[in-house]
Design an enzyme around this catalytic site. Structure first.
Site, PDB file in Angstrom:
ATOM      1  N   ARG A  24       0.333  -1.561  -0.028  1.00 44.00           N
ATOM      2  CA  ARG A  24       0.064   0.026   0.100  1.00 44.00           C
ATOM      3  C   ARG A  24       1.184   1.504   0.531  1.00 44.00           C
ATOM      4  O   ARG A  24       2.181   1.362   0.768  1.00 44.00           O
ATOM      5  CB  ARG A  24      -1.163  -0.062   0.991  1.00 44.00           C
ATOM      6  CG  ARG A  24      -1.939  -1.280   1.136  1.00 44.00           C
ATOM      7  CD  ARG A  24      -3.098  -0.533   0.319  1.00 44.00           C
ATOM      8  NE  ARG A  24      -3.690  -1.589   0.067  1.00 44.00           N
ATOM      9  CZ  ARG A  24      -4.344  -2.439  -0.444  1.00 44.00           C
ATOM     10  NH1 ARG A  24      -3.117  -3.290  -1.300  1.00 44.00           N
ATOM     11  NH2 ARG A  24      -5.532  -3.625  -0.283  1.00 44.00           N
ATOM     12  N   HIS A  75      -1.300  -0.401 -10.229  1.00 47.18           N
ATOM     13  CA  HIS A  75      -1.792  -1.482  -8.908  1.00 47.18           C
ATOM     14  C   HIS A  75      -1.821  -3.378  -9.541  1.00 47.18           C
ATOM     15  O   HIS A  75      -3.399  -3.321  -9.129  1.00 47.18           O
ATOM     16  CB  HIS A  75      -3.006  -1.030  -8.072  1.00 47.18           C
ATOM     17  CG  HIS A  75      -3.344  -1.433  -6.847  1.00 47.18           C
ATOM     18  ND1 HIS A  75      -3.710  -0.366  -5.583  1.00 47.18           N
ATOM     19  CD2 HIS A  75      -3.305  -2.781  -6.340  1.00 47.18           C
ATOM     20  CE1 HIS A  75      -4.018  -1.234  -4.775  1.00 47.18           C
ATOM     21  NE2 HIS A  75      -3.858  -2.942  -4.760  1.00 47.18           N
TER      22      HIS A  75
END
Length: 323
Positions: free
Chosen positions: A238, A286
């Site tokens: 993250r 991502h």
């Protein structure tokens, strides 16, 4: 073809399943789930007419307030491994279990990405990419794998899998986690008091930690400067784990030699962000590991059936810990 689950009438799931994701294909997921649970009604969030009929939710980063009127909700399934978007929010019904996906295909996909990114630096591929653009035959002798120290932060299911794959390549692998872990052939460290020791030894740092209140901003400017000058950074966890501004500065001044970044504090990464224009940075959107409907549907269906039988689901997360 996916196998259909035999459903006894007493265990047939009641109510609706609502699907929410801005990134995943609803039709593909619906088909995969209905091959497992043919009687279950599966809706997109926009199709809900009666929120009280929703018993199950399969969601990725739903907006705040998404669950407000779902008074009959019995199970929330996170459409991925990281559950930070489903903890610490105000619209979760009390006592409703939250599960995450532990699809082995996701672990293998993540390990493949980490292996690619690590070996790219271990074999000095960016040096040759830049030489190619200049039209230069710029030989650089390969380094011995055991002389390259790779630190993996986070030794959960995905982190341990990736660390083992790196160790199989002959790299010297260090592992760090908040709680003690043991992995064969890997020197494991635990606790915040050992983090600086691990960082100071890392030629390549791989970040695979869950995002929790305890880990948010863990890799501050001070922590990043503990890395040896010229170290490479790989973040597949993250963006909020790292001080992104400090990381950008350190990439610019050379303390960080390079970075492969799949996650950011704000996604999509704004088009005017300086990271886009850095020759020593590789950016991906991502995608290091994503859930595959054909392989994950059976796990999701099993948990729906378990809840329908009054049993606890598998892979349930602890909202207080954040994973």
């Amino acid at each position: 073809m996916p196998q259909r689950s035999p459903l006894a009438p007493a265990t047939m799931p009641s109510g609706d399943l609502v699907f929410y994701s801005e990134f995943d294909d609803f039709i593909v997921w619906k088909n995969a789930l209905q091959a497992q649970l043919p009687t279950l009604r599966i809706l997109q969030a926009s199709e809900i007419t009666d929120p009280t009929r929703v018993h199950f939710s399969l969601a990725w980063k739903p907006p705040e307030g998404f669950f407000d009127e779902m008074s009959s909700l019995r199970l929330i399934i996170n459409l991925g491994a990281g559950v930070d978007s489903l903890v610490g929010r105000g619209d979760l019904p009390a006592g409703v279990p939250i599960t995450r996906l532990t699809d082995p295909h996701m672990a293998r996909m993540m390990a493949g990405y980490v292996l690619f990114a690590t070996l790219r630096y271990a074999r000095d591929i960016p040096h040759f990419e830049q030489a190619q653009r200049r039209g230069e035959w710029a030989y650089r002798h390969p380094r011995s794998a055991e002389d390259i120290r790779v630190a993996v932060l986070g030794l959960g299911e995905l982190g341990a899998y990736a660390a083992n794959e790196l160790q199989r390549q002959g790299l010297t692998v260090l592992g760090w986690s908040r709680q003690p872990r043991q992995l064969a052939g890997i020197q494991c460290f635990a606790g915040l008091e050992t983090l600086d020791t691990v960082l100071s030894q890392a030629d390549i740092l791989v970040v695979m930690l869950p995002l929790t209140p305890q880990t948010q901003g863990l890799l501050s400017r001070e922590k990043l400067t503990r890395l040896p000058r010229g170290a490479a950074l790989i973040n597949v966890a993250r963006g909020a784990l790292i001080d992104q501004d400090a990381m950008t500065d350190l990439l610019n001044n050379g303390h960080l030699g390079a970075a492969t970044l799949d996650v950011f504090t704000r996604e999509p990464l704004p088009a005017d962000h300086p990271l886009w224009r850095m020759d020593n940075v590789l950016i991906t959107p991502h995608l290091a590991s994503v859930a595959i409907p054909s392989s994950a549907a059976a796990q999701i269906a099993e948990n729906i059936l378990r809840v329908s039988r009054g049993e606890q689901p598998n892979n349930q997360i602890d909202p207080l810990r954040g994973y």
